[in-house]
Design a protein around this motif. Structure first.
Motif, PDB file in Angstrom:
ATOM      1  N   THR A  41       0.688  -1.218  -0.022  1.00 14.06           N
ATOM      2  CA  THR A  41       0.108   0.077  -0.005  1.00 14.06           C
ATOM      3  C   THR A  41       0.759   1.438  -0.050  1.00 14.06           C
ATOM      4  OG1 THR A  41      -0.134   0.013   2.493  1.00 14.06           O
ATOM      5  CG2 THR A  41      -1.610  -1.131   1.211  1.00 14.06           C
ATOM      6  N   PRO A  42       0.409   2.460  -0.430  1.00 10.59           N
ATOM      7  CA  PRO A  42       1.001   3.476  -0.401  1.00 10.59           C
ATOM      8  C   PRO A  42       1.802   3.933   1.157  1.00 10.59           C
ATOM      9  CG  PRO A  42      -0.589   3.962  -1.955  1.00 10.59           C
ATOM     10  CD  PRO A  42      -1.022   2.662  -0.993  1.00 10.59           C
ATOM     11  N   MET A  43       0.663   3.603   2.055  1.00  6.38           N
ATOM     12  CA  MET A  43       1.135   3.870   3.588  1.00  6.38           C
ATOM     13  C   MET A  43       2.392   3.136   3.898  1.00  6.38           C
ATOM     14  SD  MET A  43      -2.424   3.973   2.761  1.00  6.38           S
ATOM     15  CE  MET A  43      -3.220   2.564   3.220  1.00  6.38           C
ATOM     16  N   SER A  44       2.376   1.910   3.483  1.00  7.39           N
ATOM     17  CA  SER A  44       3.611   1.138   3.768  1.00  7.39           C
ATOM     18  C   SER A  44       5.008   1.669   3.385  1.00  7.39           C
ATOM     19  CB  SER A  44       3.585  -0.335   3.606  1.00  7.39           C
ATOM     20  OG  SER A  44       3.401  -0.452   2.212  1.00  7.39           O
ATOM     21  N   ALA A  45       4.854   2.425   2.065  1.00  4.31           N
ATOM     22  CA  ALA A  45       6.357   3.042   1.567  1.00  4.31           C
ATOM     23  C   ALA A  45       6.453   4.478   1.995  1.00  4.31           C
ATOM     24  CB  ALA A  45       5.895   2.919   0.202  1.00  4.31           C
ATOM     25  N   ALA A  46       5.368   4.908   2.618  1.00  8.40           N
ATOM     26  CA  ALA A  46       5.463   6.456   3.293  1.00  8.40           C
ATOM     27  C   ALA A  46       6.293   6.581   4.455  1.00  8.40           C
ATOM     28  CB  ALA A  46       4.278   6.986   3.574  1.00  8.40           C
ATOM     29  N   PHE A  47       6.542   7.715   4.971  1.00  4.31           N
ATOM     30  CA  PHE A  47       7.549   7.879   6.291  1.00  4.31           C
ATOM     31  C   PHE A  47       6.600   7.562   7.303  1.00  4.31           C
ATOM     32  CE2 PHE A  47       8.288  10.515   9.818  1.00  4.31           C
ATOM     33  CZ  PHE A  47       9.710  10.543   9.900  1.00  4.31           C
ATOM     34  N   GLY A  48       7.219   6.728   8.107  1.00  2.56           N
ATOM     35  CA  GLY A  48       6.450   6.162   9.251  1.00  2.56           C
ATOM     36  C   GLY A  48       6.026   4.670   9.028  1.00  2.56           C
ATOM     37  N   GLY A  49       5.759   4.352   7.742  1.00  3.58           N
ATOM     38  CA  GLY A  49       5.376   3.201   7.318  1.00  3.58           C
ATOM     39  C   GLY A  49       4.063   2.827   7.975  1.00  3.58           C
ATOM     40  N   ASN A  50       4.014   1.368   8.059  1.00  7.67           N
ATOM     41  CA  ASN A  50       2.610   0.890   8.805  1.00  7.67           C
ATOM     42  C   ASN A  50       2.664   1.288  10.427  1.00  7.67           C
ATOM     43  OD1 ASN A  50       1.420  -0.523   6.689  1.00  7.67           O
ATOM     44  ND2 ASN A  50       2.987  -1.935   6.739  1.00  7.67           N
ATOM     45  N   PHE A  51       3.394   1.927  10.998  1.00  5.36           N
ATOM     46  CA  PHE A  51       3.547   2.207  12.403  1.00  5.36           C
ATOM     47  C   PHE A  51       3.002   3.979  12.558  1.00  5.36           C
ATOM     48  CE2 PHE A  51       6.476  -1.230  12.657  1.00  5.36           C
ATOM     49  CZ  PHE A  51       6.059  -1.852  14.047  1.00  5.36           C
ATOM     50  N   GLN A  52       2.505   4.211  11.146  1.00  5.96           N
ATOM     51  CA  GLN A  52       1.688   5.416  11.511  1.00  5.96           C
ATOM     52  C   GLN A  52       0.249   4.910  12.171  1.00  5.96           C
ATOM     53  OE1 GLN A  52       1.586   8.191   7.846  1.00  5.96           O
ATOM     54  NE2 GLN A  52       2.640   6.166   7.063  1.00  5.96           N
ATOM     55  N   PHE A  53      -0.278   3.508  11.963  1.00  3.84           N
ATOM     56  CA  PHE A  53      -1.386   3.260  12.423  1.00  3.84           C
ATOM     57  C   PHE A  53      -1.503   2.998  13.855  1.00  3.84           C
ATOM     58  CE2 PHE A  53      -1.478   2.400   7.707  1.00  3.84           C
ATOM     59  CZ  PHE A  53      -2.660   2.828   7.677  1.00  3.84           C
ATOM     60  N   LEU A  54      -2.337   3.297  14.679  1.00  3.63           N
ATOM     61  CA  LEU A  54      -2.484   3.041  16.082  1.00  3.63           C
ATOM     62  C   LEU A  54      -2.690   1.367  16.026  1.00  3.63           C
ATOM     63  CD1 LEU A  54      -2.702   3.770  19.099  1.00  3.63           C
ATOM     64  CD2 LEU A  54      -5.234   4.055  18.675  1.00  3.63           C
ATOM     65  N   THR A  55      -3.513   0.767  15.108  1.00  3.72           N
ATOM     66  CA  THR A  55      -3.537  -0.470  15.139  1.00  3.72           C
ATOM     67  C   THR A  55      -2.028  -1.395  15.194  1.00  3.72           C
ATOM     68  OG1 THR A  55      -5.421  -0.406  13.914  1.00  3.72           O
ATOM     69  CG2 THR A  55      -4.641  -2.589  13.846  1.00  3.72           C
ATOM     70  N   ILE A  56      -1.386  -0.922  14.475  1.00  4.49           N
ATOM     71  CA  ILE A  56      -0.001  -1.819  14.425  1.00  4.49           C
ATOM     72  C   ILE A  56       0.918  -1.385  15.509  1.00  4.49           C
ATOM     73  CG2 ILE A  56       2.079  -2.320  12.820  1.00  4.49           C
ATOM     74  CD1 ILE A  56      -0.677  -2.774  11.751  1.00  4.49           C
ATOM     75  N   ILE A  57       0.781  -0.213  15.920  1.00  7.84           N
ATOM     76  CA  ILE A  57       1.532  -0.046  17.270  1.00  7.84           C
ATOM     77  C   ILE A  57       1.012  -0.776  18.521  1.00  7.84           C
ATOM     78  CG2 ILE A  57       1.787   1.718  19.187  1.00  7.84           C
ATOM     79  CD1 ILE A  57       2.008   4.035  16.939  1.00  7.84           C
ATOM     80  N   GLY A  58      -0.311  -0.869  18.359  1.00 13.38           N
ATOM     81  CA  GLY A  58      -1.091  -1.854  19.498  1.00 13.38           C
ATOM     82  C   GLY A  58      -0.606  -3.305  19.361  1.00 13.38           C
ATOM     83  N   LEU A  59      -0.505  -3.596  18.128  1.00 12.50           N
ATOM     84  CA  LEU A  59      -0.210  -5.009  17.630  1.00 12.50           C
ATOM     85  C   LEU A  59       1.170  -5.284  18.251  1.00 12.50           C
ATOM     86  CD1 LEU A  59      -0.902  -7.558  16.213  1.00 12.50           C
ATOM     87  CD2 LEU A  59      -0.048  -6.717  14.123  1.00 12.50           C
ATOM     88  N   ALA A  60       2.084  -4.468  17.909  1.00 10.91           N
ATOM     89  CA  ALA A  60       3.485  -4.285  18.125  1.00 10.91           C
ATOM     90  C   ALA A  60       3.627  -4.603  19.804  1.00 10.91           C
ATOM     91  CB  ALA A  60       4.218  -3.512  18.009  1.00 10.91           C
ATOM     92  N   LEU A  61       2.831  -3.765  20.755  1.00 10.30           N
ATOM     93  CA  LEU A  61       2.776  -3.802  22.236  1.00 10.30           C
ATOM     94  C   LEU A  61       2.148  -5.355  22.627  1.00 10.30           C
ATOM     95  CD1 LEU A  61       1.663  -0.403  23.172  1.00 10.30           C
ATOM     96  CD2 LEU A  61       3.953  -1.460  23.645  1.00 10.30           C
ATOM     97  N   ALA A  62       1.201  -5.739  21.770  1.00  2.00           N
ATOM     98  CA  ALA A  62       0.629  -7.150  22.334  1.00  2.00           C
ATOM     99  C   ALA A  62       1.675  -8.169  21.768  1.00  2.00           C
ATOM    100  CB  ALA A  62      -0.537  -7.289  21.169  1.00  2.00           C
ATOM    101  N   GLN A  63       2.334  -8.253  20.812  1.00  6.41           N
ATOM    102  CA  GLN A  63       3.291  -8.960  20.475  1.00  6.41           C
ATOM    103  C   GLN A  63       4.464  -8.988  21.664  1.00  6.41           C
ATOM    104  OE1 GLN A  63       4.100 -11.721  18.969  1.00  6.41           O
ATOM    105  NE2 GLN A  63       5.000 -11.291  16.862  1.00  6.41           N
ATOM    106  N   CYS A  64       4.771  -8.054  21.910  1.00  8.70           N
ATOM    107  CA  CYS A  64       6.014  -7.810  23.019  1.00  8.70           C
ATOM    108  C   CYS A  64       5.403  -8.398  24.357  1.00  8.70           C
ATOM    109  CB  CYS A  64       6.385  -6.380  23.227  1.00  8.70           C
ATOM    110  SG  CYS A  64       7.300  -5.462  21.895  1.00  8.70           S
ATOM    111  N   THR A  65       4.337  -8.085  24.665  1.00 13.58           N
ATOM    112  CA  THR A  65       3.530  -8.688  25.941  1.00 13.58           C
ATOM    113  C   THR A  65       3.643 -10.040  25.774  1.00 13.58           C
ATOM    114  OG1 THR A  65       2.274  -6.501  26.236  1.00 13.58           O
ATOM    115  CG2 THR A  65       1.654  -8.532  27.474  1.00 13.58           C
TER     116      THR A  65
END
Length: 239
Positions: A41-65
């Motif tokens: 997607t255009p979002m994944s190639a942009a600055f910040g990538g997929n970590f612009q999305f709160l969903t992906i930040i939340g997923l990363a925190l869930a993965q770490c937990t």
């Protein structure tokens, strides 16, 4: 290994049910991240990538937990188990917030959260927007001692996280010229401020609900009462 907390329903860390649950969660979250690598997607190639999305930040925190929880199960380490519980204080309410916001906005108009050309199929959609909340809630309710965060601290944590994410989104906007979520393009600055502040209060509210449900599931009437009086504060008690 430290003995199980008297208010904790099931044994954790352990190499039985706890390890199986954490392994399943890590597998689910890893599958979601693997999907992202193939989703162009255009979002994944942009600055910040997929970590612009709160969903992906939340997923990363869930993965770490869950990864820390799995390591605690394998090693039977009380220190890693304690770290998993600290991470859960942020990751579990955030995952529930994401699910509420996402499915609530989708019920109104799915194009508010995804451009029409980039809608997700049902399975990855559930993996991103339902599985983290479900896994983290199960871990809290059955495999964790009660949280030690009080109401004011939970509100401060939620507000800090909300405005840090707002700053991050605006910083990405300054590079990309567009917001990750279409709804943000519709709102003006003050409306976005209200959205982020309201989301932070909703995240605090999800902590209150988790506390009440913890008391309900574990048969602790006092916790249910505290959830209605002391927002978000679960104080560890000993029998």
């Amino acid at each position: 290994m430290a003995p199980r907390h008297p208010l904790q329903r099931l044994a954790s860390p352990s190499r039985q049910l706890s390890m199986l649950l954490h392994l399943a969660g890590v597998a689910s979250f890893t599958a979601s991240f693997n999907f992202l690598r193939t989703w162009d997607t255009p979002m994944s190639a942009a600055f910040g990538g997929n970590f612009q999305f709160l969903t992906i930040i939340g997923l990363a925190l869930a993965q770490c937990t869950y990864a820390v929880g799995l390591l605690a199960d394998v090693t039977l380490s009380s220190q890693l188990f304690g770290l998993k519980n600290v991470l859960s204080v942020c990751s579990a309410p955030l995952a529930i917030l994401i699910s509420i916001l996402y499915w609530g906005l989708c019920a109104i108009d799915k194009s508010l959260v995804f451009p029409p050309d980039f809608q997700l199929d049902l399975l990855p959609d559930l993996g991103f927007h339902a599985a983290p909340a479900l896994f983290l809630a199960i871990d809290l309710l059955f495999l964790s001692p009660p949280w030690t965060i009080n109401g004011y601290s939970a509100l401060a944590l939620s507000e800090s996280f909300g405005f840090l994410y707002w700053f991050w989104v605006e910083y990405c906007f300054s590079h990309n010229g567009w917001y990750p979520y279409p709804i943000m393009d519709i709102l003006n600055t003050w409306q976005r401020a209200i959205l982020f502040a309201g989301s932070a209060f909703l995240m605090t509210g999800s902590t209150v609900v988790l506390k009440w449900v913890y008391g309900k599931v574990n048969g602790i009437e006092q916790f249910q009462k505290e959830a209605m009086v002391d927002p978000a504060g679960i104080r560890a008690k000993k029998e």
